[in-house]
Design a protein around this motif. Structure first.
Motif, short mmCIF file in Angstrom:
data_model
loop_
_atom_site.label_atom_id
_atom_site.label_comp_id
_atom_site.label_asym_id
_atom_site.label_seq_id
_atom_site.Cartn_x
_atom_site.Cartn_y
_atom_site.Cartn_z
N CYS A 95 -19.93 -11.95 12.14
CA CYS A 95 -19.23 -12.97 11.34
C CYS A 95 -17.79 -13.13 11.86
N ALA A 96 -17.12 -12.00 12.09
CA ALA A 96 -15.74 -12.06 12.58
C ALA A 96 -15.68 -12.75 13.93
N ASP A 97 -16.61 -12.42 14.82
CA ASP A 97 -16.64 -13.04 16.15
C ASP A 97 -16.85 -14.55 16.06
N ALA A 98 -17.61 -14.98 15.01
CA ALA A 98 -17.89 -16.41 14.84
C ALA A 98 -16.81 -17.13 14.05
N GLY A 99 -15.77 -16.38 13.64
CA GLY A 99 -14.70 -16.99 12.86
C GLY A 99 -15.08 -17.30 11.43
N ILE A 100 -16.07 -16.56 10.91
CA ILE A 100 -16.54 -16.75 9.53
C ILE A 100 -16.21 -15.49 8.73
N VAL A 101 -15.70 -15.66 7.53
CA VAL A 101 -15.30 -14.52 6.71
C VAL A 101 -16.55 -13.86 6.09
N PHE A 102 -16.66 -12.56 6.27
CA PHE A 102 -17.70 -11.77 5.62
C PHE A 102 -17.14 -11.31 4.28
N VAL A 317 -10.43 -11.87 -2.94
CA VAL A 317 -9.99 -10.86 -1.98
C VAL A 317 -10.34 -11.28 -0.56
N ALA A 318 -11.55 -11.80 -0.37
CA ALA A 318 -11.98 -12.23 0.96
C ALA A 318 -11.11 -13.36 1.49
N ALA A 319 -10.56 -14.18 0.57
CA ALA A 319 -9.69 -15.29 0.96
C ALA A 319 -8.25 -14.84 1.18
N GLY A 320 -8.00 -13.54 1.02
CA GLY A 320 -6.66 -13.01 1.27
C GLY A 320 -5.76 -12.99 0.07
N GLU A 321 -6.26 -13.36 -1.10
CA GLU A 321 -5.43 -13.37 -2.30
C GLU A 321 -5.30 -11.96 -2.87
N PRO A 322 -4.19 -11.65 -3.52
CA PRO A 322 -4.05 -10.34 -4.17
C PRO A 322 -4.82 -10.31 -5.49
N LEU A 323 -5.18 -9.13 -5.92
CA LEU A 323 -5.79 -8.99 -7.24
C LEU A 323 -4.82 -9.48 -8.30
N ALA A 324 -5.34 -10.16 -9.30
CA ALA A 324 -4.48 -10.77 -10.32
C ALA A 324 -4.13 -9.81 -11.44
N PHE A 325 -4.65 -8.58 -11.38
CA PHE A 325 -4.38 -7.63 -12.47
C PHE A 325 -4.19 -6.23 -11.89
N ALA A 326 -3.57 -5.37 -12.68
CA ALA A 326 -3.33 -3.99 -12.29
C ALA A 326 -4.22 -3.06 -13.11
N GLN A 327 -4.18 -1.77 -12.76
CA GLN A 327 -5.04 -0.81 -13.45
C GLN A 327 -4.78 -0.79 -14.96
N ASP A 328 -3.55 -0.90 -15.36
CA ASP A 328 -3.22 -0.84 -16.79
C ASP A 328 -3.75 -2.06 -17.56
N ASP A 329 -4.13 -3.11 -16.85
CA ASP A 329 -4.66 -4.31 -17.50
C ASP A 329 -6.15 -4.19 -17.82
N VAL A 330 -6.81 -3.19 -17.25
CA VAL A 330 -8.27 -3.05 -17.43
C VAL A 330 -8.57 -2.43 -18.78
#
Length: 665
Positions: A95-102, A317-330
């Motif tokens: 996938c990486a070699d083909a430029g596709i996100v796994f 996450v695969a798109a590079g975005e950060p998680l929107a919450f922290a451990q204390d939010d769970v």
């Protein structure tokens, strides 16, 4: 965020991923094999691409075909679901070699965590507790025996590669170890292409606890609590729940910290599950066993108690975005339990089942992730899991009650399922009390066929009578048309001297007994049976369908039954056979446990045989099943090599002496 994502899977997980893609406004691409051309996931996706023939190696496991489908449809990412290519490092690299996100972790994490020995070494460096043991790699058998004596018995011998319990051997003393090594290596080499073994201390009465983790590319790793996956049959999970009934807040925090440390040890990205063994008598003591580098089958229970859409988080996450919450939010709210519905016959040794789904109906008010619908065909090509039923409640007792009610309201007609077995399991005192261990199911008595209820018999008899005497239903499972039936079969209950008021139907259940049911005939006009397949004359709580072999499938009283109409002559022959055979002897008629092909006939027709002798071998679901003589006698063979047999078709019979009076078909 991506605009187009290809889902490299099938069945319920493909549908579940597509559901989230639609909610996020992302164009979905389905892939399918020839066996799945009409499957629900193909229709529900925005675009569908054929991969190849039914065998997975020529379709869902064909890396080149999957990547071509992604390129042709402009997919920027591939979500692998679970199974198939989801933990394949070569696929992630391609996938990486083909430029596709796994949509998953990197190849290095897949490789390390895919090897139990490397994984154990990796997490030990992060102070994650592991089961005491050693690798047999590079050791001779004598050296393994010596190391085992130092480690102490009992030990669990298991393949380093693969999973699912394949090849695992329990060794309780040194004398049994050499044979266990030979067996484990043979199975590991055949199943995984790698016969490397790992020996670990056997934890008696263990509980299987796993922790869901999420990690982004910005250094954040959180856990979403634990799941109890202890209820297993032959190392395969059956019931899962969140949270575990024995894990307290302090232990949950320690488990979560260990799971996050394990993920950090391989620079993990995305959703993953870290699995632990917990001693039933010491729930505060836990040991790492492996990490699943993908979404788990049982992820819905975590979603229901946390409110987090795990597939959406994977995509972010695969798109590079950060998680929107922290451990204390769970926060964990309430309780959720999931049951896996399989196409299998528990009373026949849990043999996988195939056939047409004549009717599918999910229970209301609970989450059901299903891969089938009315009209679907269950084949032998893939895993027999057809649905997951997931119930939630304010506490565990309420969740258990809701799951049982949901299973009772789940209708699958046309194919055997384990639903009745699941309901029986949920009713076990130990299960209700949360007193679990991984061997609980295997200690239960083997399931046997149940006697059909009066409601099921009445519904089946009325459905069969109306099919015979009325306008036949042109459903997927119906056999001959009305016009092709004989005139006497079409008459609605006539006899010499006038019309009788009732018609009697004889039905044979899976318990082998023949039941006689009376159906009232109202007037001389055949009833108008709707083409939908449901019989309005059946009891209000029952649903009935007739398959291609004329068997009636009924859902009544919270479970399904399969009832085969029989003639009076056949019923009388069965009664005579029961009278003639010796007291305590088994039924002389040997029937096919499932549809299949006769691949061998081991004795000649009319030959004397001894108890246990192989008579016929049939191949079904890629497995061979030998049919053996139940007692000494003379064998009569009813099939030949190459014969396609139906379920319950008589293959042979063994009687005390040859029956020379009746003709033999």
């Amino acid at each position: 965020m991506f605009t187009t994502v290809l889902v490299a899977n099938r069945g319920e997980i493909a549908r579940r991923v597509i559901r989230t893609l639609r909610a996020l406004g992302i164009r979905s691409v389905a892939v399918y094999s020839d066996a799945d051309a009409g499957a629900p996931h193909v229709r529900e996706a925005d675009v569908a691409v054929r991969l190849g023939p039914a065998p997975a190696t020529q379709s869902y496991l064909d890396i080149g075909a999957v990547l071509r489908a992604a390129r042709e449809t402009g997919a920027q990412a591939i979500h692998p679901g679970y199974g198939f290519l989801s933990e394949n490092a070569a696929f992630a690299r391609a996938c990486a070699d083909a430029g596709i996100v796994f949509v998953g972790p990197g190849p290095e994490a897949l490789e390390v965590m895919g090897d139990k020995i490397r994984a154990k070494t990796q997490v030990e460096a992060r102070s994650v507790p592991t089961v005491p043991g050693f690798s047999a790699a590079g050791l001779t058998d004598d050296e393994v025996v010596a190391r085992a004596a130092q480690a102490g018995f009992p030990l669990l011998v298991k393949p380093s590669a693969g999973g699912g319990g394949k090849g695992m051997q329990i060794v309780r003393d040194a004398a049994a170890l050499p044979d266990a090594l030979v067996t484990a290596r043979r199975i590991a080499a055949a199943a995984f292409g790698d016969d490397t073994l790992l020996l670990e201390r056997l934890i008696e009465r263990p509980r299987h606890i796993e922790v869901q983790v999420l990690a982004d590319a910005h250094g954040t790793i959180v856990h979403l609590g634990e799941r109890e996956c202890t209820l297993q049959r032959r190392h395969q999970k059956v019931i899962e729940e969140a949270p575990s009934p024995i894990i307290d807040a302090a232990t949950r925090a320690r488990l979560g910290e260990a799971a996050c440390a394990a993920a950090a040890s391989v620079d993990y990205r995305g959703a993953g599950t870290v699995e632990f063994l917990v001693a039933a008598d010491r729930p505060d003591e836990f040991f790492f066993i492996e990490m699943n580098t993908r979404l788990q089958v049982e992820h819905p229970v975590t979603e229901l108690v946390t409110g987090v859409d795990l597939v959406a988080e994977q995509l972010r996450v695969a798109a590079g975005e950060p998680l929107a919450f922290a451990q204390d939010d769970v926060r964990l709210t309430g309780h959720a339990i999931e049951a896996r519905v399989y196409a299998e016959a528990p009373e026949r040794g849990f043999l996988p089942a195939t056939g047409d789904v004549l009717r599918w109906q999910a229970a209301p008010d609970v989450r059901t992730d299903a891969g089938v619908e009315t009209g679907s065909t269950i084949t032998a090509d893939y895993d027999p899991m057809i649905a997951k039923v997931i119930a939630a409640g304010a506490d565990r007792a309420e969740a258990l009650d809701r799951l049982d009610a949901a299973l009772a309201g789940t209708v699958v007609l046309g194919v055997d399922t384990n639903i009745a077995f699941l309901r029986g399991l949920l009713a076990q005192v130990a299960v209700r009390a949360g007193d679990l261990d991984t061997g609980l199911i295997d200690r239960l008595p083997a399931p046997g066929p149940a006697t059909p209820t009066p409601a099921a018999l009445q519904a089946a008899a009325e459905a069969r009578h109306h099919i015979r005497d009325g306008t036949p239903r042109q459903t997927a499972g119906l056999g001959a048309s009305h016009e092709s039936r004989g005139v006497w079969e079409r008459l609605p209950g006539w006899r010499i001297g006038g019309q009788r008021e009732a018609h009697r139907v004889l039905l044979r259940g899976d318990d082998g007994a023949v039941h006689e049911v009376e159906v009232t005939v109202a007037g001389v006009t055949a009833p108008d049976v709707p083409r939908s397949g449901h019989d309005p004359a059946a009891p209000a709580s029952a649903l009935a369908e007739v398959d291609a072999d004329g068997a009636v499938w009924v859902h009544a009283g919270g479970r399904a039954w399969r009832l085969q109409p029989v003639t009076r002559r056949a019923a009388m022959a069965q009664r005579h056979a029961a009278i003639e055979r010796a007291t305590g002897a088994l039924d002389p008629e040997l029937r096919a446990p499932m549809p299949g092909t006769v691949v061998a006939v081991h004795v000649a027709d009319g030959a004397p045989v001894a108890s246990g002798d192989r008579l016929v071998t049939i191949e079904a679901m890629k497995m061979e099943h030998a049919v053996t003589a139940p007692h000494d006698g003379v064998a009569r063979i009813h099939v030949a090599v190459g014969t396609q047999v139906r379920r319950d078709e008589v293959l042979a019979d063994v009687r005390a002496q040859a029956d020379r009076e009746e003709p033999h078909d």
